[in-house]
Design a protein around this motif. Structure first.
Motif, PDB file in Angstrom:
ATOM      1  N   ILE A  57      30.287  84.820 118.990  1.00 50.60           N
ATOM      2  CA  ILE A  57      30.891  83.504 119.206  1.00 50.60           C
ATOM      3  C   ILE A  57      32.421  83.577 119.237  1.00 50.60           C
ATOM      4  N   SER A  58      32.941  84.778 119.461  1.00 50.69           N
ATOM      5  CA  SER A  58      34.393  84.959 119.497  1.00 50.69           C
ATOM      6  C   SER A  58      34.806  85.596 120.812  1.00 50.69           C
ATOM      7  N   ASP A  59      36.075  85.455 121.150  1.00 54.15           N
ATOM      8  CA  ASP A  59      36.595  86.129 122.340  1.00 54.15           C
ATOM      9  C   ASP A  59      36.284  87.616 122.248  1.00 54.15           C
ATOM     10  N   PRO A  60      35.819  88.217 123.342  1.00 53.36           N
ATOM     11  CA  PRO A  60      35.430  89.628 123.286  1.00 53.36           C
ATOM     12  C   PRO A  60      36.609  90.555 123.019  1.00 53.36           C
ATOM     13  N   VAL A  61      36.349  91.594 122.260  1.00 52.94           N
ATOM     14  CA  VAL A  61      37.376  92.608 121.999  1.00 52.94           C
ATOM     15  C   VAL A  61      37.693  93.349 123.301  1.00 52.94           C
ATOM     16  N   ALA A  62      36.657  93.620 124.095  1.00 54.62           N
ATOM     17  CA  ALA A  62      36.848  94.239 125.418  1.00 54.62           C
ATOM     18  C   ALA A  62      37.144  93.130 126.421  1.00 54.62           C
ATOM     19  N   ASN A 104      41.563  94.233 122.729  1.00 49.74           N
ATOM     20  CA  ASN A 104      42.359  93.122 122.216  1.00 49.74           C
ATOM     21  C   ASN A 104      42.342  93.167 120.686  1.00 49.74           C
ATOM     22  N   ALA A 105      43.472  93.541 120.097  1.00 54.03           N
ATOM     23  CA  ALA A 105      43.545  93.723 118.650  1.00 54.03           C
ATOM     24  C   ALA A 105      43.340  92.421 117.889  1.00 54.03           C
ATOM     25  N   ALA A 106      43.841  91.311 118.419  1.00 56.01           N
ATOM     26  CA  ALA A 106      43.696  90.021 117.737  1.00 56.01           C
ATOM     27  C   ALA A 106      42.226  89.601 117.671  1.00 56.01           C
ATOM     28  N   ASN A 107      41.488  89.831 118.752  1.00 54.92           N
ATOM     29  CA  ASN A 107      40.067  89.482 118.759  1.00 54.92           C
ATOM     30  C   ASN A 107      39.280  90.369 117.801  1.00 54.92           C
TER      31      ASN A 107
END
Length: 211
Positions: A57-62, A104-107
């Protein structure tokens, strides 16, 4: 006199108690150590379950995931292995995803530490009352380079779907050991490698604003 000394049993109880006490303390401390190992197992399992839920349910890291699915036939199924897999993890201080999936480090941080920001990526900040917790809150000894997040195509979703492809998300652990304190010092037990404790879910709404 020598015969009496040889027959004397004075102090025998003390010797026996010393032998039995050594075995007893070893058993008790062994139970404590293996009980702590069981706690680590349970904490790691809960951490990957939460991590998989947050990842779904979060923005993908990739970040390449959102445009990774095929689009040549609108409405057609996205077959298995149509993209990726994107395996995202930290190696030391650098994060990366396989198959050219930009990291994406923030995700990643949102999954690892929850919604609470912190400048030290391996630190686990105190959870806010109105914020989501992260994996590290369930397993305090966890470091970011222990976490592996994988996005793969397993035949879910359809081409040109508005929200992007529907990945299967797996969160697992790497390079973790069960720590033995007493048995390591007393008997020389080495730490035991912990299994990956993976948890797999289907991507839902891959946005950080999802409930």
């Amino acid at each position: 006199m020598i015969r009496d000394f040889a027959k004397s049993e004075d102090g025998a109880t003390m010797v026996e108690m010393a032998i039995v006490s050594t075995l007893l303390f070893t058993l008790v401390l062994g139970f404590v150590d293996f009980g702590y190992a069981l706690y680590q197992w349970n904490a790691a399992t809960k951490a990957v379950q939460l991590g998989a839920r947050l990842a779904s349910i979060s923005d993908p890291v990739a970040t390449a995931l959102t445009g990774a699915g095929p689009t040549t036939t609108p409405g057609a199924p996205v077959v298995a292995a149509a993209y990726g897999p994107f395996v995202c993890k930290y190696t030391g201080s650098a994060g990366a995803c396989s198959n050219a999936g930009a990291f994406n480090a923030a995700n990643f941080s949102r999954i690892f530490r929850g919604d609470t920001a912190n400048t030290n990526d391996n630190a686990c900040p105190a959870a806010g009352t109105d914020q989501r917790v992260g994996m590290c809150h369930f397993f305090p000894g966890l470091h970011r380079d222990n976490v592996v997040i994988t996005y793969s195509a397993t035949g879910l979703g359809y081409q040109t779907r508005l929200g992007g492809p529907v990945p299967t998300i797996t969160v697992s652990l790497q390079n973790l050991t069960f720590n033995f304190f007493f048995l390591g010092g007393l008997l020389g037990f080495g730490n035991i490698t912990m299994p990956s404790m993976l948890s797999t879910v289907t991507g839902e709404d891959l946005k950080s604003t999802a409930p």
